[in-house]
Design a protein around this motif. Structure first.
Motif, short mmCIF file in Angstrom:
data_model
loop_
_atom_site.label_atom_id
_atom_site.label_comp_id
_atom_site.label_asym_id
_atom_site.label_seq_id
_atom_site.Cartn_x
_atom_site.Cartn_y
_atom_site.Cartn_z
N SER A 56 -7.40 -1.26 12.86
CA SER A 56 -7.95 -1.14 11.52
C SER A 56 -7.11 -0.10 10.77
CB SER A 56 -9.41 -0.69 11.60
OG SER A 56 -9.94 -0.50 10.31
N GLU A 57 -6.56 -0.52 9.65
CA GLU A 57 -5.62 0.34 8.92
C GLU A 57 -6.01 0.43 7.45
OE1 GLU A 57 -1.57 -1.17 9.42
OE2 GLU A 57 -2.28 -2.30 11.17
N ILE A 58 -5.73 1.59 6.87
CA ILE A 58 -5.82 1.75 5.42
C ILE A 58 -4.56 2.47 4.99
CG2 ILE A 58 -7.07 2.71 3.44
CD1 ILE A 58 -9.63 2.63 5.14
N TRP A 59 -3.88 1.87 4.01
CA TRP A 59 -2.65 2.41 3.46
C TRP A 59 -2.87 2.75 2.00
CZ3 TRP A 59 0.91 3.69 6.87
CH2 TRP A 59 0.79 3.13 8.14
N ALA A 60 -2.31 3.85 1.55
CA ALA A 60 -2.52 4.32 0.18
C ALA A 60 -2.00 3.34 -0.86
CB ALA A 60 -1.88 5.69 -0.01
N SER A 61 -0.98 2.56 -0.50
CA SER A 61 -0.38 1.66 -1.47
C SER A 61 0.35 0.52 -0.77
CB SER A 61 0.63 2.42 -2.33
OG SER A 61 1.71 2.87 -1.52
N GLN A 62 0.69 -0.50 -1.52
CA GLN A 62 1.49 -1.60 -0.98
C GLN A 62 2.85 -1.08 -0.53
OE1 GLN A 62 0.56 -4.81 -0.41
NE2 GLN A 62 2.58 -5.18 0.49
#
Length: 100
Positions: A56-62
């Motif tokens: 499960s990942e969350i990235w600040a931006s593309q």
């Protein structure tokens, strides 16, 4: 401000390769958490099916996510998974409520 990128990846590999993949996923997670754009990188082992993992990942931006995909630690993990017959399903998610 760019919108955060939420990813859920399901990786399934033959049981005989599961222990090595787990080490590679843990190493990738340790490096990924140091990336500037990484807000979350959590790995889990399936409690019932050996050889199946979720990330499960969350990235600040593309742009941050794309930088991650080009990183040495991710490329190493992806190469190992591909070489050893892993099946990868990547789901780009859109949260329906704010994080708690």
């Amino acid at each position: 401000m760019s919108e955060a990128i939420h990813i859920l990846a399901l990786i399934t590999i033959p049981e005989g390769k599961a222990a090595q993949l787990e080490k590679k996923v843990q190493s990738c997670a340790a490096h990924s958490l140091k990336e500037e754009a990484c807000q979350r990188y959590e790995i889990s082992r399936d409690a019932e099916k050996k050889g199946r993992f979720t990330v499960s990942e969350i990235w600040a931006s593309q742009a941050g996510f794309e930088t991650h995909l080009a990183s040495d630690h991710f490329v190493e993990l992806a190469s190992y998974a591909e070489e050893h017959g892993a099946v990868l399903e990547v789901i780009r998610q859109q949260p329906l409520q704010p994080a708690s």
